[in-house]
Structures are given as structure tokens and as C-alpha cells.
Design an enzyme around this catalytic site. Structure first.
Site, PDB file in Angstrom:
ATOM      1  N   ARG A  62       0.818  -1.210   0.000  1.00  0.00           N
ATOM      2  CA  ARG A  62       0.000   0.000   0.000  1.00  0.00           C
ATOM      3  C   ARG A  62       0.851   1.258   0.000  1.00  0.00           C
ATOM      4  O   ARG A  62       0.507   2.252  -0.654  1.00  0.00           O
ATOM      5  CB  ARG A  62      -0.937  -0.033   1.205  1.00  0.00           C
ATOM      6  CG  ARG A  62      -1.889  -1.226   1.083  1.00  0.00           C
ATOM      7  CD  ARG A  62      -3.125  -1.080   1.920  1.00  0.00           C
ATOM      8  NE  ARG A  62      -4.108  -2.072   1.511  1.00  0.00           N
ATOM      9  CZ  ARG A  62      -5.405  -1.968   1.720  1.00  0.00           C
ATOM     10  NH1 ARG A  62      -5.886  -0.921   2.354  1.00  0.00           N
ATOM     11  NH2 ARG A  62      -6.232  -2.905   1.316  1.00  0.00           N
ATOM     12  N   ASP A  72      12.317 -15.375  17.722  1.00  0.00           N
ATOM     13  CA  ASP A  72      13.348 -15.549  18.751  1.00  0.00           C
ATOM     14  C   ASP A  72      13.799 -14.236  19.387  1.00  0.00           C
ATOM     15  O   ASP A  72      14.401 -14.238  20.454  1.00  0.00           O
ATOM     16  CB  ASP A  72      14.577 -16.247  18.156  1.00  0.00           C
ATOM     17  CG  ASP A  72      14.315 -17.705  17.848  1.00  0.00           C
ATOM     18  OD1 ASP A  72      13.233 -18.211  18.203  1.00  0.00           O
ATOM     19  OD2 ASP A  72      15.194 -18.345  17.238  1.00  0.00           O
TER      20      ASP A  72
END
Lengths: 321, 321, 321, 321
Positions: D26, D128
């Protein structure tokens, strides 16, 4: 007229037990009956771990998983001496009725106490949905939602990569959770103890799917039908796809109960107290369509595992095409 | 043998509609039947908004709320000309059977089409649970969970302060969601269209509760039983407590469907296709205990609103003590 | 060395307050400090509603929304007499430090107490995110998740029908929740008090969208920027679309805290106790990037409303294209 | 001025990747730039799996976990030939800038492409939280919420019985998820690769807790710090408590992204496109407090694993007392 009853939760915990205890307490109090809560299941009966419950004792428990009365498995209860001690303690406490919330073993314990002359009504609570004479046991709906949410998560990863997952679901003798969650999550395969399966054929189907470009698959397996790790190893050996294993374990059991389980717990609890008041004892509450019905505990304990609805495996297969 | 059927969703959307459409498509395909999806309900029949659905069309829709076929309310369908055009279009498309998923108005539309000679099976979908001949309609369980989660949130605030909340729940003629969510969330009062209530008495009860130090309360009201804002104003005038209003509105309707609604949608969809195949048409699928049964659409549309289970208001009252 | 401190929660409740209280208690105990919990905010200081908290007092509170210490708004505290009484009570109890958890008004109260000679550290808790000198206040993240989940539900219905929703979000002076949830939920328009808006232009844009076939829209509006009902009325008058209103109200506030808010509450609580121990008092904890930093309460209370990050409105606009 | 850019997701999927891709598309379109989506990460660059993305392509993806562009690990990309082919394909497509969304390996790949003359901006995405130069990576917050919800479930069971759970969390080199979820869920022990631990001492502590009647415990262990099964076996041998294991595995990764991750994805996506437009390439977007900042990819890839905030293990310890 009843003056004092007790309630305990026994065996594996399931979500909605607190709703049932709350309903027992409030239904009792509103009928002018004192309610004692026994802690740690039958062990608490033997060790005299009980206290009077008030409206306040059960305030805020409705939305919590597990059981605030705690539960335990109790070997002693299976001995004649243990049973007698439990009954003597109940009589000593002046208890005229007992509500037992738990699975098949717990309900068998309830029947034994009933046969010693202390009126008992049981409430079926077990995430496995293995108890007969009730459409659903307390805790099944929450467990099913837990599983479906987890499989939704896995599908995100499975469809982001080219990958198969083997998901191990609770249910030693009963594939209900596995097959119901297969349908509800859109998983591709469902292995349950009630139905034979052919892993070779599954591998063929998997290979065919991958050749058609449908390159992610979820295989749901009830712990009674095999170990996820073994099945994954066989799939990998046979077709070479990257296959991951997840054992959902106790994640399935807890969590804030679903609306359904809270409602069912409330209805079961109320019906159990009504059963004690009206003398319909030695029974178990059960959901039958939209009604709650009582069934003789003897019938329940003799009936064995609740059979799987044959439409469910059929549906699981036909929708995964 | 059937060669081509169509499926549409109509009226207010409910969670689980996608699961039902998915099951219609897959059950059709596995039986060698082409399935067309009609967009925007009956409007799409009139405007010829339809396309063939494949396995891929319904991939990934199971976990999404609403209806990917879209829905609409369609006045034209209630005219003779509109009905004829819809039927002509279906015949022009070569459709030999139609599955209609929706509430009472939508099912009445389905019956009208059936009476024009195109076999129809309906699937009851409405969060209100106002449709007779089924234990639950598609979408009720998800809506109930949405409401219970919202009331859990409100309880956090209500019990952090000294405060009453009036919560307005969907249900113009039917108090099911309101009374069921009252029990499931542990709310204190439940006002439904099926039962008269005495706001003066409720104010007295509220005052008494506050005097006992139980200084937060949730009053659930079905939109058919009164406007939350009016009720809150009366409570405030009468007893002076800080009273807040929340109108849950369309928040109740959507969201990823619960496991129960996904399962129910799948079962209904499969049963609808089986009904078409076996010629049991002019019917509606319904949940009856653990089974899916078909009922004549005529009976369904003539029966009026599904009555409330009288145990529910009783339970809501007795547990809030 | 400190021997005894107290903690209170004040103003509107926010999720994560319990995590902060729990951390204050445990951090205190581990350092050999007694911790008293004051109930009902400053009112409890005046009315001497306090008790010693133990590890067990805060067991199980981490996952619960609201504040188990309860909160209240307290006018008396703004009078000189009230302030003196509060301080006298604290001294009478032997309290050498106070942790105040709440919004701007509550922190101002904390500063007043500090200036009376009782060391105070404040913790910013407010779902509005209007407090300066912290990247985020406690409870913002949970509120944002609540809103986004609700808007996800509405989107299901909006995209199933041809429909616009106007959603009213909390935030009297501060559009943070509104603009952040617009971006996070993919809503189309965001009206906030910090930025002027042109409803005429929005109506034009809506009409253009519908002409392009993008026929559902969500307009998010902060309560400080207008009433949802008024805005919906104007949209409907101007362009004739079916437009529904939902005021999320107190639904936004509660609920089991998000992981982020639990972590933030724990960190703030620990830092507040460390601040008291090390004598860095008359301060407020704040999140600055990955660190917790203390800022003078005087600076905080004089700084006014936290300004909106200008990138947020820009992002909300550019992504809704 | 840029005319055409491409975007890919690579490595393990994380929730929020779709939000980032949506923002890239966008933000590109609103600046007049065509955006191509590359499927299956670097493999798709090599195999020319790309297509033009429109506003509609990214409609409805914001709330979905995983990555609709799919991801893959690609060995070929680590060879000189693979890298050259990827770059040639990009040039052949007329791409003037590439956004790479993924973890450390994926960012290293992006740097390699950048060094071949095609401008690249990276977006750190990894559950992580092991990537330096950003406060948080995309997907961490959702994963943390997944874990905390699972541990909430386990706590229900743990506190209903007398039981310890060992929970294995993702994180081969990095204990962030483990230690953060320990604090956020109120677990008792946290074993991470960054800090040595003494299992003997933990067993002693566990025994002491049980003797004090605190008879349930959750031990969280990062996969890089040991296998849950081994640790449970040692605990059981040493102290005889019933100890259960759960490996959360890929359940942690997916699911509808949290509000935080959707917001972060949107901000990173927008910033990446701005970076390409303004020529700040060979960089990675990062969250720095409340701002988004760009850091040289070379610095990022050379810095190694992001170190754990030392306050986190300290907090995990001190709060579990």
C-alpha cells in the site's frame, strides 16, 4: 429435608469444574443447605480436608480453568479400608449427600460411596468425552477449542511452508477430541483408536496431495492410536517430506472455560443438587439434547467407553478431500 | 443422480456459515456434484451473481467469521416476480437443488423456492437461537463466547470499582443469548422478552446487595426486553449507583467461529447435501441431541419463535443469589 | 533501610495493574521489606483500608484484569484536609515509601504526598496512553488488543454485507488507541482529537470507495473527537449507506492482560521498589526503548498530555488507500 | 523515481509478516510504485515465482498469521550461482528495490543482493528476538502471547494437582522468549542459553517449595538450554515429584498477530518503502523506543545474536520467590 451436603472434584481436571462447584454451592445455599467443599478429591475425604463454602468462596471462580478444590488420584479409595474411612468421615461431618465431579474412575468411586448408604449424584467431567449417557462431558468443549486454536496456529506455518504436521491429541481409548478437532480445524487426516487405519495408504494420499500442489497437511492422532513421533518418522521415511510433530499434552486441558462448559457446569451442578433434594441418587447428570437427565450410576459404570458417533470419522474423511 | 446444486447465505451473517458452505462444496464434489456459490443471498439469485466453487474456493474459510459468499436482505424476493425470476435463473443454470443458509426469513424464502419445484434444504443460521426444530442454530455458540468474553472484561472493571453495568444483548424476540450468557458469565440479572420483569424489584435487590457489600452488578438485557440506556437511567435514579451502559451490538456476531460452530456447520452442510441426494427436500437440518435430523420447512416456518428453555431463567435467577 | 512500604491503585483500572502490585510485593519481600496493600485507591488511605500483603496474597493475580486492590476516584484527596489525613495515616502505619499506580490525576496525588515528606514512586497506568515520559502506559497494549479483536469481528460482518461501521474508542484527549487500532485492524478512517478532520471529505471518500466496489468501511473515532452516533448520522444523511454504530466502552479496559502488559507491570513494579530503596523518589517509572527509567513526577505532571506520534496518523491514512 | 519494487518473506514464518507485506504494497501504490510479491522467499527469486500485488491482493491478510507469500529455506541462494541468478531475475523484472522480511539468515541474503547492486531494505522478523539493532523483531509479541496463554492453561492443571511442568520454548541461541514468558506467566524457573544454571540447586529449591506447601511449579526452558524431557527426568529422579513435559513447538509461531505485531509490521513496511524511495538502502528497519530507525545491514549481520537484557533474568528470579 437436607441440611448438609459435600462436593468434590476428582481425577484429571477439566474446565468447567469450577462452574459446577459454584452451582452446587449456590443451589444448595438458596435451598437452605450447607455445602462443604472437599479438597484434593477422594484423598481429601480420607484426610478430612474440607471446609464450608459460601457464596464468596465461589465468587470469581466461574471464569477460571482447573478446579479450585484441587483434585488428585487416590489409590487408597480403591481399598475397602479407604472407602470405609471416607464414608465414616462424611458421616462424622453430618453430610447427607455428596456430589462427585469427575471421570469414569471418579464416578465408580461415587457409586461405591452411594452403596455404603451416603446418597451420591455424579457429574461427568472429562475432556476425553468417553463417559456414556451424556451427549458431552464437562470440559470437552473447552479442550476442543484449545486444540482448534492450536491447529489454526500450525496451519499458518504449514501453509507458509511446504510442510506436514503430526499432532498428538489426548484420548487413550477415545478418539472424540481427535476426530472432532479434525473436522473443526480442517485437518487432513484423523487417526483414532476406534477405527483401524492404514499408514501406507495415508502416505500414498499425502504423496498424491503434494503432487497436486496441496503441499501442507495436518495429521491428527489420538494418543490411543499411536505416537505422533512414530507416525511422523514413518511418513518422512516413506515420502521424504519435512514433517514436524507436536504433542499438545496438558495445554488441551486448562484455560478459561468456554461459554458452553460454563453453562453445562451450571446446569449439571444445579441438577445434582436437585437430584439430592428429590432423592434421585446413585445417579449421574447427563446432557440429552437440550435437557439434563439423570442416569443410574450403575448403568454408567457398566456401559464402558462411550462409542464414537460413526458420522464423525465419515465426515472427517469426506471433508478433507 | 444430481449433477449441479447451488448454495447461498442469507440474512444476518453468523459465524460458522463458511464452515457450512465449505462442507456443502466438499460433500458435493466428493459425490460428483458441481456446486455453485450464489453471492449476496437471494439478491444474487435475482442478479445472477454466482460462480462454480472448487475445493480451493473454500480453502482457508473454515476459521473465518461472516460469510465469504456475502449476504444481503432482499425485498424483491418477497414479491411473486422476484421469486419467479430467482427460480428461472436457477433453472437456467441447471441447478437441481439449493442449500439455503440463514434465519427464519431466509428459510421461508427457501420454502417458497421449493414450492416452485426446485428442491431445497435449509440450514438454520442465526445468532439469536430463535429457530425451532434444532437444539442450536449455527453461530449461537460463537456469539455466546463473544458475549461471555466481553462480560469477563466488564467484570474486571466492575469489581475494581463499585459499579453496575447494564449490557444490551442481541435478540429482538428471543432471550436465549441473554439468559445463557447471564448464567455463563455469572451476571446478576437477566431481562428477556419471554418473561415479565419488575424493575422496581431489581432496584430493591440491587440496593440490598450493595448494603451487603456486594457492590458490583451486571444486568444483562435482551434488546427485545428494553433499551439498556433506559434501564440504566431508572436504576441510577432509583438507587444512585454509578451505572454504565454497554451495547455489544455487532461485536457479538462475528469472529473466528468456535469449535462447536465449525463442527455444527460441517455437519449441517454434509447433511444438507445428503438430503438433496436422497430426495429429502423441502426440509431443514437440525441438531437433535447428538444427531442431525431433517424437519419439514413448512413445520419450521409455521412454528414461530423457538421457546426459551424454562430452566434457563430459573437457573439465571437461582445462581445469582 | 526501608522496613515498610505501601502500594495502591487509583483512577480507572487497567490490565496489568495486578502484575505491578505483585511485583511490588515480591520485590519488597525479597528485600526484607513489608508491603501493605491499600484498597480503593486514595479513599482507602483516608479510610484506613489496608492490610499486609504476602506472596500468597498476590498468587494467581497476574493473569487477571482490573485491580484486586480495587480503585476509586477520591475527591477528598484533592482537599488539604484529605491530603493531610492520608499522610497522617501512612505515617501512623509506619510506611516509609508509597507506590502509586494510576493515571495523571493519580500521579498528581502521588506528587502531593511526596511533597508532604513521604517518599513516592509512581507507575503510569492508563489505557489512553496519555501520560508523558513513558513509551507506553500500563494497560494500553491489552486495550489495543481488545479493540483490534472487536474490530476483527465487525469486519466479518462488514465484509459479509455492504455496510459501514462507526466505532467509538476511549480517549478523551488522546487519540492513541484510536489511531493505533486503525492501523492494526486495517480500518479505513481514524478521527482523533489531535488532528482536525473534514467529515464532508470523508463522506466523499466513502462514496468513491463504494463506487469502486469497496463496499464496507470502518470509521474509528476517539470519544474526544466526536460521538459515533452523530458521525454515523451525518454519513447516512450524506451518502445513504447503511451505517452501524458501536461504542466499545468499558469492554476495552479489562480482560486478562497481554504478555506485554504483564511484563511491563512486572518491570515497573520492580523498578518502583528499587527507586524507593535507592532514594530516587518523587519519580515515575517509564519505558524508554528497552530500559526502565525514572522521571521526576513534577516534570510528568507539568508536561500535559503525551503528544501523538505524527507517524501514526500518517500511517493510518496512507495504508487505508 | 522508483517505478517497481519487490517484496519477499524468508526463513521461519512469524506473525505480522502479512502486515508488513500489506504495508509495503500500500505504501508503494500510494507513491506510484508497482510492487511485486515473490513467493517462497529466495527460492521464488530463483524460480521466478512472482506476481504483481494490488490493494486487493493484501485485503484480509492483516489478521492472518504466517505469510501469504509463503516462505522457504533456500540453499541455492548461498551459492554464487544462486545469488547471481536471483539478481538477474530481479533485474530482468525491472525491479529497482527489494524488501526482505525475515531473520538473520534472510537479512544476510538481502545484504548479498544489495552488494550486487540492487537496493535492499530488510525487515527483522523472527520470533526468537535474536536480531540486534531493533528493540523487538516482528512476531515476538504474538509468540509471547501464545506462550503465556499456553502456560496459563498449564497453571490451571498444575494448581489443581500437585504437579511440576517443564515447558520447552523456542530459541536455539536466544532465551528472550523463555525469560520474558517466565516473567509474564509467573513461572517459577527459567533456563536460558545465555546464563549458566545449576539443576541441582533448582531441585533443592523445588523440594523446599514443596515442603512449604507451594506444590506446583512451572520450569521454562529454552531449547538452546536443554531438552525439557531430560530436565524433567532429572527432576523426577532427584525429588520424586510427578513432572510433566510439554514442548510448545510450532504452536508458538502462528496465530492471528497481536495488535503490537500488526502495528510494528505496518510501521516497518512503510519505513522500508520510504528507505527505498529516499535511497537509504542496504539497511534494516528497527524499533528504537517509539521511533523506527534504519541500521546498516552490514552492522546488523556482523553484530551476532542480540544480547539478553540482564534485567530480565534478574526479574524472573526475584519475582518467583
Amino acid at each position: 429435608m437436607l441440611k448438609r451436603i459435600a462436593v468434590l472434584t476428582s481425577g484429571g481436571d477439566s474446565s468447567g469444574m469450577n462452574a459446577a462447584v459454584r452451582a452446587v454451592v449456590r443451589a444448595g445455599l438458596v435451598s437452605g443447605i450447607e455445602v462443604f467443599g472437599v479438597q484434593k478429591g477422594y484423598q481429601g475425604l480420607i484426610d478430612r480436608l474440607y471446609e464450608k463454602l459460601t457464596t464468596k468462596s465461589v465468587s470469581g471462580v466461574l471464569q477460571r480453568g482447573g478446579t479450585f478444590l484441587q483434585s488428585a488420584r487416590c489409590k487408597e479409595m480403591r481399598t475397602e479400608a479407604g472407602l470405609r474411612l471416607a464414608c465414616d468421615n462424611l458421616k462424622g461431618l453430618g453430610v447427607e449427600g455428596l456430589v462427585v465431579i469427575g471421570g469414569d474412575g471418579s464416578l465408580a468411586g461415587g457409586l461405591a460411596i452411594h452403596q455404603q448408604g451416603i446418597p451420591v449424584v455424579g457429574i461427568p467431567a472429562s475432556i476425553d468425552n468417553d463417559i456414556p449417557y451424556t451427549d458431552l462431558s464437562l470440559g470437552v468443549d473447552t479442550a476442543l477449542n484449545n486444540i482448534v486454536r492450536a491447529v489454526d496456529n500450525l496451519k499458518d506455518t504449514a501453509s507458509s511452508h511446504t510442510r506436514a504436521f503430526v499432532v498428538e491429541i489426548m484420548g487413550r481409548n477415545c478418539g472424540y477430541l481427535t476426530v472432532a478437532s479434525t473436522i473443526a480445524s480442517g485437518a487432513e487426516f484423523s487417526l483414532i483408536p476406534e477405527e483401524p487405519y492404514d499408514l501406507g495408504q495415508i502416505c500414498k494420499d499425502l504423496r498424491k496431495r503434494y503432487q497436486e500442489g496441496r503441499n501442507n497437511s495436518i495429521i491428527m492422532v489420538a494418543e490411543g492410536a499411536g505416537r505422533a513421533e512414530d507416525i511422523a518418522a514413518q511418513i518422512k521415511d516413506s515420502i521424504g517430506f519435512e514433517t514436524r510433530v507436536i504433542v499438545l499434552g496438558h495445554y488441551q486441558r486448562g484455560g478459561s472455560p468456554s461459554a458452553f462448559d460454563r453453562l453445562l457446569g451450571a446446569r449439571f451442578g444445579r441438577a445434582a443438587v436437585d437430584g439430592l433434594i428429590q432423592g434421585h441418587t446413585g445417579t449421574m447428570t447427563g446432557l440429552k439434547g437440550t435437557a439434563i437427565a439423570l442416569t443410574d450410576l450403575k448403568k454408567v459404570t457398566q456401559a464402558g467407553i462411550r462409542p464414537i458417533n460413526p458420522m464423525f470419522p465419515y465426515l472427517a474423511n469426506s471433508l478433507s478431500v
